[in-house]
Scaffold this motif. Sequence first.
Motif, PDB file in Angstrom:
ATOM      1  N   GLU A  59      46.899 -35.532  22.482  1.00 13.16           N
ATOM      2  CA  GLU A  59      47.921 -35.756  21.440  1.00 13.16           C
ATOM      3  C   GLU A  59      49.013 -36.697  21.955  1.00 13.16           C
ATOM      4  O   GLU A  59      49.491 -37.569  21.226  1.00 13.16           O
ATOM      5  CB  GLU A  59      48.548 -34.415  21.024  1.00 13.16           C
ATOM      6  N   LYS A  64      47.648 -40.248  22.056  1.00 11.48           N
ATOM      7  CA  LYS A  64      47.563 -40.792  20.698  1.00 11.48           C
ATOM      8  C   LYS A  64      48.949 -41.199  20.196  1.00 11.48           C
ATOM      9  O   LYS A  64      49.142 -42.272  19.618  1.00 11.48           O
ATOM     10  CB  LYS A  64      46.941 -39.734  19.771  1.00 11.48           C
ATOM     11  N   LYS A  71      50.209 -44.442  21.779  1.00 15.02           N
ATOM     12  CA  LYS A  71      49.586 -45.637  21.192  1.00 15.02           C
ATOM     13  C   LYS A  71      50.209 -45.941  19.838  1.00 15.02           C
ATOM     14  O   LYS A  71      50.507 -47.101  19.506  1.00 15.02           O
ATOM     15  CB  LYS A  71      48.067 -45.432  21.058  1.00 15.02           C
ATOM     16  N   LYS A  72      50.434 -44.905  19.054  1.00  9.75           N
ATOM     17  CA  LYS A  72      51.023 -45.087  17.724  1.00  9.75           C
ATOM     18  C   LYS A  72      52.432 -45.669  17.846  1.00  9.75           C
ATOM     19  O   LYS A  72      52.841 -46.530  17.058  1.00  9.75           O
ATOM     20  CB  LYS A  72      51.054 -43.727  17.012  1.00  9.75           C
ATOM     21  N   GLU A  85      46.347 -49.725  17.388  1.00  5.89           N
ATOM     22  CA  GLU A  85      45.221 -48.998  16.805  1.00  5.89           C
ATOM     23  C   GLU A  85      43.972 -49.486  17.489  1.00  5.89           C
ATOM     24  O   GLU A  85      43.715 -50.678  17.543  1.00  5.89           O
ATOM     25  CB  GLU A  85      45.115 -49.304  15.300  1.00  5.89           C
TER      26      GLU A  85
END
Length: 116
Positions: A103, A106, A109-110, A115
């Motif tokens: 998590e 992720k 990266k966000k 993406e």
Amino acid sequence: MAYVITKLCLDCMDIACTQVCPVDCIYQYQGDDSSIPKNQLLIDPDECIDCNACVPECPWGAIFEEEMVPDVFKEDTEINARVVGKLRFVPTRPDNQKMPTPEEIKANKKKWGYEE
Ligand code: SF4
Ligand code: SF4
């Protein structure tokens, strides 16, 4: 050509990559130039031998071959090169370093608009 550490390393810096680099070309900047980040590691493009050993070690997915650097991180190629010839050292991974969760990876990266 060389490998490039992107902003996905910024403030993460678990320092897994330096443990496997055979030529010790992954550095933390120590000088006073504010255009060179100290809170991420940087690869010296003149010393990198393109061996790919660091890529699978990075839990944040922050390292790319120069030709594969995503568009959102394009400026990082030049930022890594700023460490050439500067005051710097090769950091060692702390014994108590914890791995990021899926998590956290992720979310990081966000945060940078990346993406896969
Ligand atoms: S590609 Fe190889 S030589 Fe280049 S930074 Fe990574 S581990 Fe070091
Ligand atoms: S392993 Fe990845 S996140 Fe950790 S210091 Fe190296 S490049 Fe940065």
